[in-house]
Write a protein that holds these residues in place. Structure first.
Motif, PDB file in Angstrom:
ATOM      1  N   TRP A   1      -2.497   3.833   6.657  1.00 14.55           N
ATOM      2  CA  TRP A   1      -2.164   4.520   7.901  1.00 14.55           C
ATOM      3  C   TRP A   1      -2.530   3.660   9.114  1.00 14.55           C
ATOM      4  O   TRP A   1      -3.526   2.931   9.105  1.00 14.55           O
ATOM      5  CB  TRP A   1      -2.920   5.846   7.994  1.00 14.55           C
TER       6      TRP A   1
ATOM      7  N   CYS B   1       1.095   8.917  13.796  1.00 19.12           N
ATOM      8  CA  CYS B   1       0.505   8.259  12.638  1.00 19.12           C
ATOM      9  C   CYS B   1       1.621   7.615  11.812  1.00 19.12           C
ATOM     10  O   CYS B   1       2.576   8.301  11.424  1.00 19.12           O
ATOM     11  CB  CYS B   1      -0.244   9.265  11.765  1.00 19.12           C
TER      12      CYS B   1
ATOM     13  N   ARG C   1      -2.090   3.970  13.737  1.00 21.57           N
ATOM     14  CA  ARG C   1      -1.810   4.910  14.829  1.00 21.57           C
ATOM     15  C   ARG C   1      -1.174   4.193  16.011  1.00 21.57           C
ATOM     16  O   ARG C   1      -1.566   3.081  16.370  1.00 21.57           O
ATOM     17  CB  ARG C   1      -3.096   5.607  15.281  1.00 21.57           C
TER      18      ARG C   1
ATOM     19  N   CYS D   1      -5.073   9.106   8.476  1.00 22.90           N
ATOM     20  CA  CYS D   1      -4.699   8.845   9.868  1.00 22.90           C
ATOM     21  C   CYS D   1      -5.904   8.912  10.797  1.00 22.90           C
ATOM     22  O   CYS D   1      -5.998   8.145  11.754  1.00 22.90           O
ATOM     23  CB  CYS D   1      -3.631   9.841  10.313  1.00 22.90           C
TER      24      CYS D   1
END
Length: 425
Positions: A268, A350, A270, A246
């Motif tokens: 990942w 995340c 965000r 993340c």
């Protein structure tokens, strides 16, 4: 991009639910500005000799295609201009030069007369070669290049092109390079691995989709979806690349994103969620090559510290072309928090996308599986009546509540059972 056996209904239901929640209803044709060019679709049907094969629900591939076309023609939106082109429908001989020119416009692209189109389809019989490249060039010509109308070719075939060296993948790339808003979607009827690879290549060259079809109802449903999609505004996904953790993940805003993910990989991304907003996200992972029979997809929302907020997952077995899942996370209104400039402080959420696809050693690993990630931020619900307000699994407290509820129910049932035994004696 999403047809499987037992998981199809669940996937379609999930995607439909998410779509309703994520996007407002589309405007009707009557609400569109005057002069908006009509979307155009050309259905390209393989009528080669192999379409005689009887392996789709006990009928021939040709019979399945005819039935599907009749259903599709009944459902074509009024604003769509539709045409039909064939390949391999006329020449039964062995002369390559002649066989590889065997493509013709069966029904011209324009306002649809359902009776005439159905009559034309009824006359077809499996005949000749499989000149996919020439048929794609012909279909692009059918749709024209003038104006800003969206254009879509839907290719239905049961085999790979038999007219090399005119590579249909190169033809699709040339069509895409013209910039005429033309997308090619491909459907393979019980395709082998070579056919699957070629049809995937054709579709990806123009941002289209590939679907493997094993049953009659799948064919009708998928072609209808693609024709309907032509009437909708085109949304092109933004290419992005998720990170392995993340902290290094790209920040994404509301929109549609595409990525590639290896077998059993986690990626990942965000998203900044302000107080009073609800994060809604969905992910689809496509199986564009042969995969093992058991698979799944995971979408998790996690804090920067690693605490899971909410997750969505879906699993299946058997043949599939796409599997999807989604989640919702409402962030409560700010309680005096700000970012130092008097504005509400956003929470960094995340998003983890993972898959549990696997494949035999002979299957190519690169590029990774296609991923489509949809993200939206809307006003959070005002009351806790919405299940999403509870986070759908945030922390351990919900697990504790469920455990206590189960314990209480078990004790109550045991007490009732004892009383029944006493009374019966």
């Amino acid at each position: 991009m999403i047809i499987s056996r037992r998981s199809a209904a669940a996937v379609c239901g999930l995607v439909a639910t998410l779509a309703v929640g994520l996007f407002p209803p589309a405007a009707s044709a009557a609400d569109e500005p005057a002069g908006t060019p009509a979307p155009k679709v050309d259905l390209v049907l393989d009528v080669s000799g192999s379409m005689r094969t009887r392996d789709i629900d006990g009928t021939s591939r040709m019979a399945a295609a005819k039935q599907a076309f009749n259903e599709v023609l009944d459902a074509v939106p009024q604003e769509v201009e539709l045409g039909i082109r064939t390949l391999g429908a006329d020449y039964p001989g062995k002369d390559t030069k002649v066989g590889c020119k065997d493509t013709r416009q069966l029904y011209p692209v324009g306002p649809l007369n359902r009776t005439e189109a159905k009559t034309a389809i009824a006359t077809l019989a499996p005949t000749g070669w499989t000149p996919i490249g020439p048929a794609l060039l012909g279909a692009a010509g059918d749709l024209g290049e003038d104006g800003d109308a969206t254009r879509r070719i839907v290719l239905i075939t049961d085999g790979e092109d038999t007219c090399a060296p005119l590579d249909p993948c190169e033809v699709a790339r040339e069509i895409a390079a013209k910039g005429i808003h033309l997308t090619i979607d491909t459907l393979g009827l019980v395709p082998d691995e070579k056919t699957r690879r070629q049809l995937t290549c054709i579709a990806e060259a123009t941002g289209g989709t590939f679907t493997s079809v094993q049953h009659k109802d799948e064919l009708a449903r998928r072609v209808t979806q693609l024709v309907d999609r032509a009437a909708d505004p085109v949304v092109n996904p933004v290419a992005t690349e998720g990170a392995s953790r993340c902290a290094d993940a790209p920040e994404i805003k509301p929109g549609l994103y595409s990525d590639r993910e290896k077998f059993s990989e986690h990626r990942w991304y965000r998203v900044n969620v302000l107080p009073g907003q609800e994060l809604r996200a969905s992910v689809s992972v496509g199986a564009d090559r042969a995969v093992d029979q058991d698979y799944g997809v995971l979408l998790r929302a996690v804090t920067m510290s690693g605490r899971e907020i909410v997750r969505g997952s879906e699993a299946g077995d058997g043949r599939t072309d796409v599997i999807s899942s989604g989640l919702r996370y409402p962030k409560p209104e700010a309680d005096g928090e700000d970012d130092g400039d008097g504005r509400p402080a956003a929470e960094v959420v995340c998003l983890q996308v993972g898959n549990s696809f696997s494949a035999p050693a002979s299957v190519q690993r690169t590029p990774g599986l296609p991923v489509e990630l949809t993200v939206d931020l809307v006003d959070a619900p005002d009351t806790a009546a919405d299940l999403a307000s509870f986070g759908l699994g945030r922390g351990w407290w919900l697990l504790g509540v469920l455990a206590l509820t189960g314990l209480a129910a078990g004790l109550l049932w045991g007490w009732i059972s004892r009383l029944r035994i006493v009374w019966s004696n």
